[in-house]
Design an enzyme around this catalytic site. Structure first.
Site, PDB file in Angstrom:
ATOM      1  N   LYS A  13       0.818  -1.224   0.000  1.00  0.00           N
ATOM      2  CA  LYS A  13       0.000   0.000   0.000  1.00  0.00           C
ATOM      3  C   LYS A  13       0.845   1.264   0.000  1.00  0.00           C
ATOM      4  O   LYS A  13       0.598   2.183  -0.768  1.00  0.00           O
ATOM      5  CB  LYS A  13      -0.902   0.059   1.247  1.00  0.00           C
ATOM      6  CG  LYS A  13      -2.119  -0.819   1.203  1.00  0.00           C
ATOM      7  CD  LYS A  13      -3.135  -0.408   2.271  1.00  0.00           C
ATOM      8  CE  LYS A  13      -2.593  -0.338   3.682  1.00  0.00           C
ATOM      9  NZ  LYS A  13      -2.088  -1.614   4.213  1.00  0.00           N
ATOM     10  N   ARG A  88     -10.155   1.729   8.182  1.00  0.00           N
ATOM     11  CA  ARG A  88      -9.815   0.357   8.533  1.00  0.00           C
ATOM     12  C   ARG A  88     -10.945  -0.319   9.294  1.00  0.00           C
ATOM     13  O   ARG A  88     -10.800  -1.488   9.678  1.00  0.00           O
ATOM     14  CB  ARG A  88      -8.561   0.355   9.397  1.00  0.00           C
ATOM     15  CG  ARG A  88      -7.268   0.021   8.633  1.00  0.00           C
ATOM     16  CD  ARG A  88      -6.163   0.143   9.633  1.00  0.00           C
ATOM     17  NE  ARG A  88      -4.976  -0.591   9.409  1.00  0.00           N
ATOM     18  CZ  ARG A  88      -3.868  -0.067   8.900  1.00  0.00           C
ATOM     19  NH1 ARG A  88      -3.843   1.150   8.438  1.00  0.00           N
ATOM     20  NH2 ARG A  88      -2.773  -0.794   8.861  1.00  0.00           N
ATOM     21  N   ARG A 127      10.747  -7.095   5.609  1.00  0.00           N
ATOM     22  CA  ARG A 127      10.617  -5.650   5.387  1.00  0.00           C
ATOM     23  C   ARG A 127      11.469  -4.844   6.373  1.00  0.00           C
ATOM     24  O   ARG A 127      11.485  -5.110   7.558  1.00  0.00           O
ATOM     25  CB  ARG A 127       9.141  -5.279   5.530  1.00  0.00           C
ATOM     26  CG  ARG A 127       8.854  -3.827   5.353  1.00  0.00           C
ATOM     27  CD  ARG A 127       7.407  -3.589   5.041  1.00  0.00           C
ATOM     28  NE  ARG A 127       6.559  -3.552   6.230  1.00  0.00           N
ATOM     29  CZ  ARG A 127       5.290  -3.159   6.188  1.00  0.00           C
ATOM     30  NH1 ARG A 127       4.725  -2.822   5.038  1.00  0.00           N
ATOM     31  NH2 ARG A 127       4.576  -3.137   7.277  1.00  0.00           N
ATOM     32  N   ARG A 138      10.460  -2.561  11.592  1.00  0.00           N
ATOM     33  CA  ARG A 138       9.432  -1.890  12.380  1.00  0.00           C
ATOM     34  C   ARG A 138       9.061  -2.788  13.543  1.00  0.00           C
ATOM     35  O   ARG A 138       8.953  -3.999  13.381  1.00  0.00           O
ATOM     36  CB  ARG A 138       8.190  -1.696  11.497  1.00  0.00           C
ATOM     37  CG  ARG A 138       8.097  -0.329  10.881  1.00  0.00           C
ATOM     38  CD  ARG A 138       6.981  -0.260   9.869  1.00  0.00           C
ATOM     39  NE  ARG A 138       5.664  -0.626  10.391  1.00  0.00           N
ATOM     40  CZ  ARG A 138       4.527  -0.461   9.698  1.00  0.00           C
ATOM     41  NH1 ARG A 138       4.572   0.049   8.496  1.00  0.00           N
ATOM     42  NH2 ARG A 138       3.374  -0.806  10.211  1.00  0.00           N
ATOM     43  N   ARG A 149      -1.665  -8.609  13.386  1.00  0.00           N
ATOM     44  CA  ARG A 149      -2.127  -7.547  12.476  1.00  0.00           C
ATOM     45  C   ARG A 149      -2.921  -8.130  11.302  1.00  0.00           C
ATOM     46  O   ARG A 149      -3.897  -7.544  10.850  1.00  0.00           O
ATOM     47  CB  ARG A 149      -0.932  -6.733  11.964  1.00  0.00           C
ATOM     48  CG  ARG A 149      -0.386  -5.795  13.036  1.00  0.00           C
ATOM     49  CD  ARG A 149       0.974  -5.249  12.675  1.00  0.00           C
ATOM     50  NE  ARG A 149       0.940  -4.410  11.506  1.00  0.00           N
ATOM     51  CZ  ARG A 149       1.959  -4.288  10.657  1.00  0.00           C
ATOM     52  NH1 ARG A 149       3.067  -4.970  10.839  1.00  0.00           N
ATOM     53  NH2 ARG A 149       1.850  -3.488   9.628  1.00  0.00           N
TER      54      ARG A 149
HETATM   55  P1  AMP Z   1       0.250   0.989   8.784  1.00  0.00           P
HETATM   56  O1  AMP Z   1       1.505   1.736   8.601  1.00  0.00           O
HETATM   57  O2  AMP Z   1      -0.870   1.463   7.872  1.00  0.00           O
HETATM   58  O3  AMP Z   1       0.414  -0.507   8.729  1.00  0.00           O
HETATM   59  O4  AMP Z   1      -0.281   1.339  10.277  1.00  0.00           O
HETATM   60  C1  AMP Z   1       0.499   1.014  11.412  1.00  0.00           C
HETATM   61  C2  AMP Z   1      -0.380   0.986  12.647  1.00  0.00           C
HETATM   62  O5  AMP Z   1      -0.991   2.273  12.854  1.00  0.00           O
HETATM   63  C3  AMP Z   1      -1.560   0.019  12.595  1.00  0.00           C
HETATM   64  O6  AMP Z   1      -1.195  -1.310  12.918  1.00  0.00           O
HETATM   65  C4  AMP Z   1      -2.493   0.642  13.619  1.00  0.00           C
HETATM   66  O7  AMP Z   1      -2.053   0.394  14.941  1.00  0.00           O
HETATM   67  C5  AMP Z   1      -2.305   2.138  13.364  1.00  0.00           C
HETATM   68  N1  AMP Z   1      -3.258   2.602  12.328  1.00  0.00           N
HETATM   69  C6  AMP Z   1      -2.963   3.076  11.077  1.00  0.00           C
HETATM   70  N2  AMP Z   1      -4.080   3.425  10.428  1.00  0.00           N
HETATM   71  C7  AMP Z   1      -5.120   3.173  11.263  1.00  0.00           C
HETATM   72  C8  AMP Z   1      -6.542   3.308  11.157  1.00  0.00           C
HETATM   73  N3  AMP Z   1      -7.129   3.762  10.039  1.00  0.00           N
HETATM   74  N4  AMP Z   1      -7.282   2.960  12.243  1.00  0.00           N
HETATM   75  C9  AMP Z   1      -6.709   2.514  13.365  1.00  0.00           C
HETATM   76  N5  AMP Z   1      -5.396   2.345  13.529  1.00  0.00           N
HETATM   77  C10 AMP Z   1      -4.593   2.654  12.484  1.00  0.00           C
END
Ligand code: AMP
Length: 201
Positions: A13, A88, A127, A138, A149
């Protein structure tokens, strides 16, 4: 153009969001990136979000929706945006629809990047990202958090694709292949050519 990019962790993404947004000429807005910047900056928002992020859980809707509303109110997002990692949950999708409707806007297209589970786990475990000149993993890419996740995605986020399917906005994109191939599929699904210009039909 107002675009939402959905897909499980590891689907690519972030990469696709940057490329597609640049071609279409809109800002790529990643809720994960905004949360991570707040965690590094040790802000109040970052402090609230960190526990959830470290556990691989979603940050509560209330916090996330308020943050996105603020971001979408910034001038660069007025004419369009690409949301990466939001919504999400169904509640987030409903709130986004409402906020846009208040401004007389709606989404133009929703893309779901589709990658099978085995490939996702393989990609996530390898990654790394660049922090202060070093490639690091990360915290939430550790194997046990990755599993959680993916589970959270299946339970809470996969239904969001169904929500948009019901609205006639969803395109499922095969996200396996060269980055450029996936970008081309995504742009075509949003009615744009390889350069991001609308195709006239
Ligand atoms: P990502 O980089 O998109 O994988 O997001 C990393 C983390 O940020 C996720 O595992 C969530 O803990 C939090 N997060 C990101 N976007 C959202 C969202 N739309 N709603 C809730 N938590 C989010």
């Amino acid at each position: 153009m107002r675009v939402v990019l959905l897909g499980p962790p590891g689907a690519g993404k972030g990469t696709q969001a940057q490329i597609i947004a640049a071609k279409v000429g809109v800002p790529a807005i990643s809720t994960g990136d905004i949360f991570r910047a707040n965690v590094s900056g040790q802000t109040e928002l970052g402090r609230k979000a960190k526990t959830y992020m470290d556990a691989g859980d979603l940050v509560p809707d209330e916090i996330t929706v308020a943050m996105v509303k603020d971001r979408l109110a910034e001038p660069d997002a007025k004419a369009g945006f690409l949301l990466d990692g939001f919504p999400r949950t169904i509640a987030q999708a409903e709130q986004l629809r409402e906020s846009l409707a208040e401004l007389g806007h709606r989404l133009d297209c929703v893309l779901e990047l589709v990658v099978d589970q085995e490939e996702l786990v393989r990609r996530l475990s390898g990654r790394r990202m660049l922090v202060d000149g070093q490639m690091v993993q990360r915290d939430d890419d550790k194997p046990e958090t990755v599993r959680h996740r993916l589970e959270v995605y299946r339970e809470q986020t996969a239904p969001v694709a169904g929500f948009y399917e019901g609205e006639g906005l969803l395109s499922r994109i095969d996200a396996i292949g060269e980055v450029e191939e996936v970008t081309a599929r995504a742009l075509a699904a949003c009615g744009a050519d390889d350069t991001g210009q609308p195709t006239s039909d």
